[in-house]
Design a protein around this motif. Structure first.
Motif, short mmCIF file in Angstrom:
data_model
loop_
_atom_site.label_atom_id
_atom_site.label_comp_id
_atom_site.label_asym_id
_atom_site.label_seq_id
_atom_site.Cartn_x
_atom_site.Cartn_y
_atom_site.Cartn_z
N ALA A 87 0.85 -1.04 0.18
CA ALA A 87 -0.23 0.02 -0.15
C ALA A 87 0.87 1.39 -0.12
N VAL A 88 0.74 2.01 -1.07
CA VAL A 88 1.63 3.18 -1.29
C VAL A 88 1.09 4.34 -0.87
N ALA A 89 1.72 5.04 0.27
CA ALA A 89 0.93 6.40 0.82
C ALA A 89 2.05 7.03 1.42
N GLY A 90 1.56 8.35 1.47
CA GLY A 90 2.50 9.39 2.32
C GLY A 90 1.93 10.56 2.40
N GLY A 91 2.72 11.50 2.90
CA GLY A 91 2.17 12.72 3.20
C GLY A 91 2.91 14.05 2.43
N GLU B 23 -2.32 16.93 -3.41
CA GLU B 23 -1.03 16.13 -3.77
C GLU B 23 -1.49 15.14 -4.98
N LYS B 51 -2.23 17.44 1.55
CA LYS B 51 -1.27 16.86 2.82
C LYS B 51 -1.07 15.49 2.71
N LEU B 52 -1.71 14.58 2.13
CA LEU B 52 -1.57 13.17 2.13
C LEU B 52 -1.65 12.65 0.52
N TYR B 53 -1.14 11.57 0.42
CA TYR B 53 -1.23 11.00 -0.72
C TYR B 53 -1.54 9.23 -0.48
N GLU B 54 -2.29 8.64 -1.46
CA GLU B 54 -2.50 7.08 -1.38
C GLU B 54 -2.73 6.68 -2.57
N SER B 80 3.77 14.83 -5.24
CA SER B 80 4.01 16.02 -5.05
C SER B 80 3.91 16.61 -3.73
N HIS B 81 4.68 17.71 -3.06
CA HIS B 81 4.45 18.37 -1.99
C HIS B 81 3.77 19.90 -2.35
N SER B 89 8.53 13.57 3.98
CA SER B 89 7.96 14.09 5.28
C SER B 89 8.25 13.03 6.28
N THR B 91 5.92 11.55 7.52
CA THR B 91 4.72 10.47 7.13
C THR B 91 5.27 9.73 5.95
#
Lengths: 91, 135
Positions: A87-91, B23, B51-54, B80-81, B89, B91
């Motif tokens: 699961a590819v995710a972040g911020g 993002e 602020k987040l991506y998935e 992207s940010h 980040s 996260t």
């Protein structure tokens, strides 16, 4: 019953570098338990300690994400392909 | 190191600009040994957030299959940010799934977008060169 399981790069070192392995089971839960029994290094990376699907992986039967089917109770048929991806995710 | 064509770099930045103010994200595929990016895949950001991506799991599966069929692997992810530099980040670090992957960041904070790439191994961030090659 045996199905083909496609592994993401991050899990392959636990299966001697294989991309595709065989696992046994009639449901996704059984298939993943069989996978972890065969390759104990994957323990804790696919299923959590309480036996639920780890939130850092997505599991698919053919084209469908099991979270939108019956999750670990999703049935598998001979010839199905199970795919595991991070699961590819972040911020 | 990652090595990419000008059109790949432009495509990734364009996809990120298109996702603004949220993002945007996608996957890169190529040769894991050399870091050469052969193709890139825009994916939906199911978090739909600034602020987040998935990465959409269905888009990921389709990209993975397409890459495999062409003899490549998914070797990393870009996102992207919108208001911060092109640097992972906390996260991003906490959720980085694969130490062998390349984590490409595009910052849209300034007028000119910036693109940088990193490895994230055991919580450590290591910047790597991005080489743009023709042909």
């Amino acid at each position: 019953m045996s199905v083909e399981v496609r592994l993401p790069t991050v899990l392959r070192p636990h299966a001697a570098g294989q991309t595709v392995v065989e696992a046994e089971g009639a449901t996704i839960g059984e298939v993943l338990e069989s996978l972890v029994r065969s390759y104990p290094g994957m323990s804790g990376q696919v299923l959590t300690d309480d036996g639920s699907l780890h939130r850092f992986v997505n599991v698919y039967v053919n084209d469908d994400d099991v979270r939108y089917l019956d999750q670990l109770q999703t049935k598998v048929q001979p010839g199905d392909t199970v795919s595991i991806l991070p699961a590819v995710a972040g911020g | 190191m990652i090595e990419a064509s000008p059109s790949t770099v432009a495509g990734i930045i364009s996809h990120c600009l298109g996702g603004f103010p949220d993002e945007a994200c996608g996957l890169i595929a190529g040769d894991a040994r050399t870091g050469r990016v052969a193709r890139w895949y825009p994916t939906r950001n199911v978090a739909a957030s600034a602020k987040l991506y998935e990465v959409d799991p269905g888009d990921h599966l389709r990209a993975d299959r397409d890459a495999q069929a062409a003899g490549f692997e998914i070797i990393g992810v870009f996102h992207s940010h919108t208001h911060t530099p092109a640097y992972p980040s906390p996260t991003d670090v906490a959720q980085a799934p694969d130490p062998s992957w390349h984590y490409v960041l595009v910052s849209l904070r300034d007028v000119g977008p910036t693109l940088r790439s990193y490895r994230i191994v055991s919580g450590k961030i290591l910047e790597e060169p991005v080489v743009v090659t023709v042909g």
